[in-house]
Design a protein around this motif. Structure first.
Motif, PDB file in Angstrom:
ATOM      1  N   GLY A 119       8.074   1.043   0.687  1.00 38.77           N
ATOM      2  CA  GLY A 119       6.909   1.995   0.317  1.00 38.77           C
ATOM      3  C   GLY A 119       7.104   1.974  -1.314  1.00 38.77           C
ATOM      4  O   GLY A 119       6.006   2.247  -1.827  1.00 38.77           O
ATOM      5  N   LEU A 120       8.034   2.281  -1.817  1.00 36.06           N
ATOM      6  CA  LEU A 120       8.133   2.750  -3.420  1.00 36.06           C
ATOM      7  C   LEU A 120       7.536   1.301  -3.984  1.00 36.06           C
ATOM      8  O   LEU A 120       6.893   1.548  -5.022  1.00 36.06           O
ATOM      9  N   ILE A 121       8.052   0.096  -3.573  1.00 37.48           N
ATOM     10  CA  ILE A 121       7.531  -1.179  -4.194  1.00 37.48           C
ATOM     11  C   ILE A 121       5.937  -1.385  -4.057  1.00 37.48           C
ATOM     12  O   ILE A 121       5.348  -1.722  -4.937  1.00 37.48           O
ATOM     13  N   ALA A 122       5.542  -0.971  -2.863  1.00 37.55           N
ATOM     14  CA  ALA A 122       4.223  -1.024  -2.598  1.00 37.55           C
ATOM     15  C   ALA A 122       3.325  -0.114  -3.519  1.00 37.55           C
ATOM     16  O   ALA A 122       2.180  -0.560  -4.149  1.00 37.55           O
ATOM     17  N   LEU A 127      -1.049  -0.521  -8.911  1.00 35.28           N
ATOM     18  CA  LEU A 127      -1.667  -0.378 -10.011  1.00 35.28           C
ATOM     19  C   LEU A 127      -1.661  -1.891 -11.091  1.00 35.28           C
ATOM     20  O   LEU A 127      -2.491  -2.388 -11.508  1.00 35.28           O
ATOM     21  N   ILE A 128      -0.349  -2.544 -11.099  1.00 29.78           N
ATOM     22  CA  ILE A 128      -0.237  -3.785 -11.594  1.00 29.78           C
ATOM     23  C   ILE A 128      -0.856  -4.783 -10.851  1.00 29.78           C
ATOM     24  O   ILE A 128      -1.592  -5.690 -11.662  1.00 29.78           O
ATOM     25  N   PHE A 130      -4.120  -4.427  -9.456  1.00 28.52           N
ATOM     26  CA  PHE A 130      -5.354  -4.107  -9.948  1.00 28.52           C
ATOM     27  C   PHE A 130      -5.443  -4.665 -11.336  1.00 28.52           C
ATOM     28  O   PHE A 130      -6.507  -5.255 -11.430  1.00 28.52           O
ATOM     29  N   ILE A 131      -4.566  -4.710 -12.271  1.00 33.81           N
ATOM     30  CA  ILE A 131      -4.800  -4.975 -13.456  1.00 33.81           C
ATOM     31  C   ILE A 131      -4.754  -6.706 -13.676  1.00 33.81           C
ATOM     32  O   ILE A 131      -5.634  -7.285 -14.073  1.00 33.81           O
ATOM     33  N   ASP A 132      -3.708  -7.218 -12.787  1.00 29.51           N
ATOM     34  CA  ASP A 132      -3.557  -8.473 -12.919  1.00 29.51           C
ATOM     35  C   ASP A 132      -4.775  -9.318 -12.193  1.00 29.51           C
ATOM     36  O   ASP A 132      -5.159 -10.211 -12.729  1.00 29.51           O
ATOM     37  N   LEU A 133      -5.275  -8.707 -11.113  1.00 29.44           N
ATOM     38  CA  LEU A 133      -6.560  -9.531 -10.426  1.00 29.44           C
ATOM     39  C   LEU A 133      -7.694  -9.239 -11.287  1.00 29.44           C
ATOM     40  O   LEU A 133      -8.556  -9.892 -11.161  1.00 29.44           O
ATOM     41  N   GLY A 134      -7.639  -7.933 -12.158  1.00 24.86           N
ATOM     42  CA  GLY A 134      -9.129  -7.855 -12.908  1.00 24.86           C
ATOM     43  C   GLY A 134      -8.772  -8.802 -13.994  1.00 24.86           C
ATOM     44  O   GLY A 134     -10.027  -9.371 -14.333  1.00 24.86           O
ATOM     45  N   ILE A 135      -7.725  -9.098 -14.445  1.00 21.92           N
ATOM     46  CA  ILE A 135      -7.416 -10.148 -15.524  1.00 21.92           C
ATOM     47  C   ILE A 135      -7.969 -11.502 -15.272  1.00 21.92           C
ATOM     48  O   ILE A 135      -8.720 -11.998 -15.590  1.00 21.92           O
ATOM     49  N   LYS A 136      -7.480 -11.871 -13.970  1.00 20.40           N
ATOM     50  CA  LYS A 136      -7.790 -13.147 -13.219  1.00 20.40           C
ATOM     51  C   LYS A 136      -9.205 -13.220 -13.129  1.00 20.40           C
ATOM     52  O   LYS A 136      -9.941 -14.446 -13.195  1.00 20.40           O
ATOM     53  N   LEU A 137      -9.674 -12.086 -12.465  1.00 22.77           N
ATOM     54  CA  LEU A 137     -11.491 -12.043 -12.189  1.00 22.77           C
ATOM     55  C   LEU A 137     -12.329 -12.269 -13.587  1.00 22.77           C
ATOM     56  O   LEU A 137     -13.037 -13.053 -13.820  1.00 22.77           O
TER      57      LEU A 137
END
Length: 188
Positions: A119-122, A127-128, A130-137
């Protein structure tokens, strides 16, 4: 700008990718098949698949752009760190991972430390991601913008919608046999 032939090539490519995705979905009977090919791949093929799955337009656009400005140091910044991480992973985590027959790093942590760590890792990874996928898009939109001249924001929106559709349609079609994966798949 793009001609009718260009649009035709894009349409044929999209149709082929859709067809391949449908065929692959039919061959994936559960999450183990979908993510790990039923643990039937040779180790070297699994390693190549894992490595290449981390590539995106960021590698080809962002790193290439930085390398053009900074030179060889950009390659060492990226590749040296990846190399060290891969060697450590192979020596430390891979043998344990293989014995546990887990599919994801989070599942490994859950097996080792319990559900609270999962749960903690999830939560911390959302947030990470979302940032990662936003940069990729954004990187994808730059490539498509340069090639087509289309506006960046609509490219991001359409790419995001295609990705969402791919994830929802391409998931496994039957319930998982593993209790820790049961939230990933639902019966069809």
């Amino acid at each position: 700008m793009l001609t009718q032939i260009d649009y035709g090539v894009i349409a044929v490519y999209a149709a082929l990718m859709t067809w391949i995705g449908i065929l692959a979905k039919r061959k994936s009977s559960d999450v183990d098949q979908y993510f790990a090919a039923g643990h039937g791949l040779p180790w070297w093929m699994a390693a190549i698949s894992h490595h290449v799955s981390g590539y995106s337009a960021v590698v080809f656009v962002g790193f290439a752009g930085r390398a053009a400005v900074t030179g060889f140091s950009m390659w060492t910044l990226f590749s040296l760190g990846v190399f060290v991480a891969l060697v450590l992973g192979c020596l430390i985590w891979a043998p344990r991972w293989s014995r546990l027959k887990v599919l994801t790093p989070v599942e490994y942590l859950e097996e080792r430390y319990g559900n609270s760590v999962r749960g903690l890792i999830a939560v911390s990874g959302i947030l990470i991601k979302f940032i990662d996928l936003g940069i990729k898009l954004f990187a994808i939109s730059i490539v498509v913008h340069v090639v087509t001249g289309w506006e960046v924001v609509p490219i991001i929106v359409v790419s995001g919608l295609i990705t969402i559709a791919y994830v929802f349609i391409g998931g496994c079609g039957r319930p998982c046999s593993r209790t820790s994966c049961s939230s990933w798949c639902s019966s069809s």
